[in-house]
Write a protein that holds these residues in place. Structure first.
Motif, short mmCIF file in Angstrom:
data_model
loop_
_atom_site.label_atom_id
_atom_site.label_comp_id
_atom_site.label_asym_id
_atom_site.label_seq_id
_atom_site.Cartn_x
_atom_site.Cartn_y
_atom_site.Cartn_z
N LEU A 31 27.58 74.59 10.50
CA LEU A 31 27.47 75.49 9.36
C LEU A 31 26.06 76.06 9.19
N ALA A 32 25.17 75.71 10.10
CA ALA A 32 23.81 76.24 10.02
C ALA A 32 23.85 77.76 10.18
N PRO A 33 22.97 78.46 9.47
CA PRO A 33 22.93 79.92 9.61
C PRO A 33 22.58 80.32 11.05
N GLU A 34 23.15 81.42 11.46
CA GLU A 34 22.88 81.96 12.80
C GLU A 34 22.24 83.33 12.63
N ILE A 124 22.56 78.32 1.25
CA ILE A 124 21.44 77.53 0.73
C ILE A 124 20.44 77.24 1.85
N MET A 125 20.95 76.88 3.03
CA MET A 125 20.06 76.61 4.16
C MET A 125 19.27 77.87 4.53
N THR A 126 19.92 79.02 4.50
CA THR A 126 19.25 80.27 4.85
C THR A 126 18.02 80.47 3.96
N VAL A 127 18.22 80.39 2.66
CA VAL A 127 17.11 80.60 1.73
C VAL A 127 16.07 79.49 1.87
N ALA A 128 16.53 78.25 1.97
CA ALA A 128 15.60 77.11 2.06
C ALA A 128 14.70 77.22 3.29
N TRP A 129 15.24 77.66 4.41
CA TRP A 129 14.44 77.73 5.63
C TRP A 129 13.40 78.83 5.56
#
Length: 147
Positions: A31-34, A124-129
């Protein structure tokens, strides 16, 4: 070192941190952003719109990576505008703005935003990274200014 060079180097460090996080996470979490897929589509469409033949395969991957690092480094270098006070806060704000833009702009630009919107966790991961990249850039710029 000139202030502009410190900002640019700090921006490059933030962009490298961001790309490292993306690369590692993609291998560990389905589910990590690509973001790379989004970039490849954007680059291909932009080159085609210019009437040129877009690169494919490893040439497309390399061109997208280069464009991604350059654009993120430029954005993160803006963190260094102003004094040392609130540098980390500017890193968070710039990172959050770029991360939120990554979630909202592609769909409006006619790109497939699925790679960054697979799930709420992906978003959430997209913004957090991007925030982590901003913090890395801010910390690097701040550290270079101490010297």
């Amino acid at each position: 070192m000139m202030l502009l060079n410190k900002n640019m180097l700090g921006g490059l460090i933030g962009a490298a941190v961001l790309n490292l996080i993306h690369t590692v996470a993609k291998r560990m979490d389905p589910l990590a952003p690509e973001v790379d897929k989004l970039g490849e589509e954007a680059l291909s469409k932009a080159v085609s719109a210019a009437g040129l033949e877009p690169p494919t395969g490893s040439r497309l991957v390399a061109a997208t990576l280069g464009a991604d690092i350059a654009s993120n480094a430029a954005l993160y270098s803006l963190i260094g505008i102003g004094g040392k006070k609130h540098m980390l806060a500017r890193g968070v704000l710039v990172g959050a703005a770029v991360g939120l833009g990554t979630l909202t702009i592609p769909g409006k630009a006619g790109l497939d935003d699925t790679p960054v919107k697979k799930s709420r966790r992906t978003e959430i991961m997209t913004v957090a990274w991007y925030v982590l990249g901003g913090l890395a850039a801010a910390a690097a710029i701040k550290a270079m200014r101490k010297g």
